[in-house]
Design an enzyme around this catalytic site. Structure first.
Site, PDB file in Angstrom:
ATOM      1  N   GLY A  70       0.831  -1.206   0.000  1.00  0.00           N
ATOM      2  CA  GLY A  70       0.000   0.000   0.000  1.00  0.00           C
ATOM      3  C   GLY A  70       0.863   1.251   0.000  1.00  0.00           C
ATOM      4  O   GLY A  70       2.093   1.159   0.136  1.00  0.00           O
ATOM      5  N   ASP A  71       0.215   2.390  -0.191  1.00  0.00           N
ATOM      6  CA  ASP A  71       0.911   3.685  -0.191  1.00  0.00           C
ATOM      7  C   ASP A  71       1.975   3.786  -1.271  1.00  0.00           C
ATOM      8  O   ASP A  71       2.977   4.466  -1.098  1.00  0.00           O
ATOM      9  CB  ASP A  71       1.571   3.968   1.182  1.00  0.00           C
ATOM     10  CG  ASP A  71       0.614   3.793   2.321  1.00  0.00           C
ATOM     11  OD1 ASP A  71      -0.534   4.235   2.188  1.00  0.00           O
ATOM     12  OD2 ASP A  71       1.002   3.205   3.344  1.00  0.00           O
TER      13      ASP A  71
ATOM     14  N   LYS B 123      -0.363   5.148  -5.744  1.00  0.00           N
ATOM     15  CA  LYS B 123      -1.370   4.759  -6.737  1.00  0.00           C
ATOM     16  C   LYS B 123      -2.251   5.940  -7.112  1.00  0.00           C
ATOM     17  O   LYS B 123      -2.608   6.105  -8.264  1.00  0.00           O
ATOM     18  CB  LYS B 123      -2.290   3.666  -6.188  1.00  0.00           C
ATOM     19  CG  LYS B 123      -1.693   2.314  -6.091  1.00  0.00           C
ATOM     20  CD  LYS B 123      -2.707   1.330  -5.587  1.00  0.00           C
ATOM     21  CE  LYS B 123      -3.182   1.623  -4.188  1.00  0.00           C
ATOM     22  NZ  LYS B 123      -2.180   1.498  -3.145  1.00  0.00           N
TER      23      LYS B 123
ATOM     24  N   ALA C 183      -8.061   3.325   3.025  1.00  0.00           N
ATOM     25  CA  ALA C 183      -7.151   3.580   1.917  1.00  0.00           C
ATOM     26  C   ALA C 183      -7.136   5.057   1.602  1.00  0.00           C
ATOM     27  O   ALA C 183      -8.089   5.574   1.038  1.00  0.00           O
ATOM     28  CB  ALA C 183      -7.605   2.803   0.689  1.00  0.00           C
ATOM     29  N   GLY C 184      -6.108   5.737   1.984  1.00  0.00           N
ATOM     30  CA  GLY C 184      -6.051   7.165   1.686  1.00  0.00           C
ATOM     31  C   GLY C 184      -5.183   7.425   0.474  1.00  0.00           C
ATOM     32  O   GLY C 184      -4.161   6.791   0.295  1.00  0.00           O
ATOM     33  N   HIS C 185      -5.632   8.316  -0.386  1.00  0.00           N
ATOM     34  CA  HIS C 185      -4.801   8.749  -1.503  1.00  0.00           C
ATOM     35  C   HIS C 185      -4.526  10.233  -1.305  1.00  0.00           C
ATOM     36  O   HIS C 185      -5.440  10.987  -0.979  1.00  0.00           O
ATOM     37  CB  HIS C 185      -5.569   8.661  -2.827  1.00  0.00           C
ATOM     38  CG  HIS C 185      -5.693   7.282  -3.370  1.00  0.00           C
ATOM     39  ND1 HIS C 185      -4.791   6.293  -3.118  1.00  0.00           N
ATOM     40  CD2 HIS C 185      -6.607   6.750  -4.205  1.00  0.00           C
ATOM     41  CE1 HIS C 185      -5.158   5.203  -3.775  1.00  0.00           C
ATOM     42  NE2 HIS C 185      -6.269   5.450  -4.429  1.00  0.00           N
TER      43      HIS C 185
ATOM     44  N   THR D  18      -5.893   0.388  10.696  1.00  0.00           N
ATOM     45  CA  THR D  18      -6.144   1.831  10.609  1.00  0.00           C
ATOM     46  C   THR D  18      -7.276   2.237  11.560  1.00  0.00           C
ATOM     47  O   THR D  18      -7.627   3.402  11.649  1.00  0.00           O
ATOM     48  CB  THR D  18      -6.536   2.232   9.176  1.00  0.00           C
ATOM     49  OG1 THR D  18      -7.722   1.509   8.828  1.00  0.00           O
ATOM     50  CG2 THR D  18      -5.449   1.891   8.176  1.00  0.00           C
TER      51      THR D  18
ATOM     52  N   LEU E 172      10.996   7.982  -7.378  1.00  0.00           N
ATOM     53  CA  LEU E 172      12.413   7.744  -7.658  1.00  0.00           C
ATOM     54  C   LEU E 172      13.256   8.911  -7.131  1.00  0.00           C
ATOM     55  O   LEU E 172      14.389   8.720  -6.698  1.00  0.00           O
ATOM     56  CB  LEU E 172      12.611   7.574  -9.177  1.00  0.00           C
ATOM     57  CG  LEU E 172      14.009   7.141  -9.617  1.00  0.00           C
ATOM     58  CD1 LEU E 172      14.337   5.738  -9.115  1.00  0.00           C
ATOM     59  CD2 LEU E 172      14.151   7.174 -11.144  1.00  0.00           C
ATOM     60  N   ASP E 173      12.656  10.107  -7.129  1.00  0.00           N
ATOM     61  CA  ASP E 173      13.384  11.296  -6.659  1.00  0.00           C
ATOM     62  C   ASP E 173      13.826  11.186  -5.208  1.00  0.00           C
ATOM     63  O   ASP E 173      14.829  11.768  -4.815  1.00  0.00           O
ATOM     64  CB  ASP E 173      12.497  12.549  -6.827  1.00  0.00           C
ATOM     65  CG  ASP E 173      11.151  12.382  -6.129  1.00  0.00           C
ATOM     66  OD1 ASP E 173      10.442  11.407  -6.435  1.00  0.00           O
ATOM     67  OD2 ASP E 173      10.811  13.220  -5.268  1.00  0.00           O
TER      68      ASP E 173
HETATM   69  P1  IMP Z   1      -7.130  -2.396   8.201  1.00  0.00           P
HETATM   70  O1  IMP Z   1      -7.257  -2.375   6.718  1.00  0.00           O
HETATM   71  O2  IMP Z   1      -7.464  -1.066   8.846  1.00  0.00           O
HETATM   72  O3  IMP Z   1      -7.847  -3.525   8.850  1.00  0.00           O
HETATM   73  O4  IMP Z   1      -5.573  -2.622   8.533  1.00  0.00           O
HETATM   74  C1  IMP Z   1      -4.930  -3.846   8.294  1.00  0.00           C
HETATM   75  C2  IMP Z   1      -3.500  -3.650   7.849  1.00  0.00           C
HETATM   76  O5  IMP Z   1      -3.487  -3.076   6.552  1.00  0.00           O
HETATM   77  C3  IMP Z   1      -2.673  -2.698   8.723  1.00  0.00           C
HETATM   78  O6  IMP Z   1      -1.317  -3.140   8.746  1.00  0.00           O
HETATM   79  C4  IMP Z   1      -2.776  -1.371   7.999  1.00  0.00           C
HETATM   80  O7  IMP Z   1      -1.711  -0.510   8.298  1.00  0.00           O
HETATM   81  C5  IMP Z   1      -2.733  -1.862   6.575  1.00  0.00           C
HETATM   82  N1  IMP Z   1      -3.378  -0.962   5.628  1.00  0.00           N
HETATM   83  C6  IMP Z   1      -4.689  -0.867   5.353  1.00  0.00           C
HETATM   84  N2  IMP Z   1      -4.901   0.033   4.399  1.00  0.00           N
HETATM   85  C7  IMP Z   1      -3.703   0.500   4.027  1.00  0.00           C
HETATM   86  C8  IMP Z   1      -3.279   1.439   3.032  1.00  0.00           C
HETATM   87  O8  IMP Z   1      -4.046   2.015   2.251  1.00  0.00           O
HETATM   88  N3  IMP Z   1      -1.938   1.651   2.988  1.00  0.00           N
HETATM   89  C9  IMP Z   1      -1.056   1.017   3.786  1.00  0.00           C
HETATM   90  N4  IMP Z   1      -1.411   0.127   4.696  1.00  0.00           N
HETATM   91  C10 IMP Z   1      -2.724  -0.125   4.819  1.00  0.00           C
END
Ligand code: IMP
Length: 426
Positions: free
Chosen positions: A8-9, A12, A35-37, A123, A326-327
């Site tokens: 994640g992160d 995207k 999921a934060g963008h 989260t 990459l920067d």
């Molecule tokens: P949950 O999705 O809140 O249940 O978290 C479960 C695991 O997924 C944890 O380790 C979170 O940090 C990770 N996680 C969930 N969503 C993201 C995301 O968008 N980016 C990075 N890690 C995430």
């Protein structure tokens, strides 16, 4: 189709934002406000929680049945967009998406507290408990919000169990039926215009030759089936999840762009073979601004892991890669890249270990590539990158046998290098 190829992160949001311009519809198929963008456009920063990134281009935006929705958070997001002059008229919500209810948030928090050192590091947005109730068939779906009688009945049935859990297991205050029913009925009024049959909508769009971009949330290694369980999220994050999460056949997906950072980050607990030891981790974190969009937590930082990335290519059928940030690597004299894992048994493997103990105890085997010190954020052509930066990208391509078609060189929307083949693959 865009999918995160790490934990994640990966950036995207920025890649989706870029490709969204060429698409008619942008659709999310899994996850929720976990999921934060972050998208930086025209000097403004947008933090998206539920909203597909296509919103910033005025595209039709779909939140599919495989997603979970927190109506309070969603309404806040709608209000924020409208306040900043961005129309939300073209947002479409599946009535089959499950609703994150207050007990899910309380249970997520309580469960993490109770697990103590064994916690997942979620989260705390109620994601796991909502998907658990969906599988348990105790969930409330968005369509239930629009029928006050059904809604009240479903809340009542759920509360009969959840309040016992909250009080007895987590020592929390029980929730109250009347207050909840009123609050969610009021959310329903605000959400009603957005509700649609999103599977049908996407099918019709594809039939009429429109371009649909599927936006995967989270990352490959957070997938519920193939990720680093139990340190995963509770939904299918892989490209295949788009078919079930939206409600289309897998044959409708014709290209998969995997997004990976030029290094690796991970939030929350769990094994992480290439996690950087010593002060260089802090340097990558500072240079990359590696703090969570949703939680503000520090992200753990590691060197690029090609064993894990090869696994992502396999699981998702990745046809092109976008290598972001990459920067951030400019100004490191040397850049270790992990090619294999040394297993506890003594052998080495280039394949992602199928058994958790191997993964938990493996050590990375690195090849060290030369770094570069020149800033690259103003560069507009791949050929103008410092030679070590080009070699770094080409090394990744060779090892994975996938073209790197997009390269991120800075936070702004336009800081992306597109290479030959990018248009075809994307
Ligand atoms: P949950 O999705 O809140 O249940 O978290 C479960 C695991 O997924 C944890 O380790 C979170 O940090 C990770 N996680 C969930 N969503 C993201 C995301 O968008 N980016 C990075 N890690 C995430």
């Amino acid at each position: 189709m865009i999918v995160g190829a790490q934990w994640g992160d990966e950036g995207k949001g920025k890649v989706v934002d870029l490709l969204a311009r060429e698409s008619d519809i942008v659709a999310r198929y899994n996850g929720g406000p976990n999921a934060g963008h972050t998208i930086v456009a025209g000097g403004e920063t947008w933090k998206l929680r539920h909203m597909p990134s296509g919103i910033l281009w005025g595209k039709e935006c779909v939140i599919g049945a495989g997603c979970v929705v927190d109506p309070g958070v969603f309404v806040e997001e709608l209000d924020e967009f409208e306040r900043r002059g961005m129309s939300t008229e073209r947002v479409r919500l599946s009535g089959n998406a499950h609703v994150i209810m207050p007990w899910h948030l309380a249970i997520d928090r309580g469960s993490e507290r109770r697990l103590g050192k064994l916690k997942i590091g979620t989260t705390r947005r109620g994601i796991g408990p909502t998907y658990a109730d969906k599988a348990y068939r105790l969930g409330i779906r968005l369509q239930d919000l629009f029928d006050p009688k059904i809604l009240r009945q479903k809340i009542e049935v759920a509360l009969a169990e959840k309040n016992v859990w909250l009080e007895r297991v987590y020592g929390d205050t029980p929730l109250e039926l009347e207050e909840l029913a009123a609050r969610y009925e009021s959310h329903a009024q605000r959400l009603r215009p957005y509700l649609a049959d999103t599977s049908l909508l996407v099918d019709r769009a594809l039939r009429s030759g429109k371009d649909v971009l599927f936006e995967g949330a989270h990352g490959t290694l957070l997938d519920i089936d193939h990720g680093t369980y139990p340190f995963v999220t509770s939904s299918p994050t892989l490209s295949g999840g788009a078919a079930t999460g939206i409600g289309i056949g897998p044959t409708r997906i014709d290209a998969v762009t995997g997004v990976a950072k030029a290094y690796v980050t991970r939030v929350g607990e769990g094994p992480f073979p290439t996690e950087i030891e010593g002060p260089e981790q802090e340097r990558v974190r500072e240079l990359g601004g590696e703090f969570g969009t949703v939680t503000g937590r520090e992200r753990r930082c590691g060197w690029l892991d090609l064993v894990a990335l090869r696994y992502a290519v396999r699981l998702n059928g990745i046809t092109a890669l976008a290598l972001t940030k990459l920067d951030v690597l400019s100004s490191f004299a040397e850049l270790p890249v992990c090619l294999r894992y040394r297993l506890p048994s003594g052998g080495e493997t280039g394949d992602f270990p199928a058994h958790q103990s191997d993964f938990h105890h493996c050590r990375p085997v690195y090849e060290t590539l030369p770094g570069w010190s020149e800033p690259i954020d103003e560069i507009e052509d791949f050929g103008d990158l410092p030679e070590p930066a080009r070699r770094y990208v080409e090394f990744v391509e060779r090892e994975l046998e996938v073209d790197v078609t997009l390269i991120g060189t800075g936070a702004e929307r336009e800081r992306v290098l597109a290479r030959a083949g990018a248009a075809a693959a994307a």
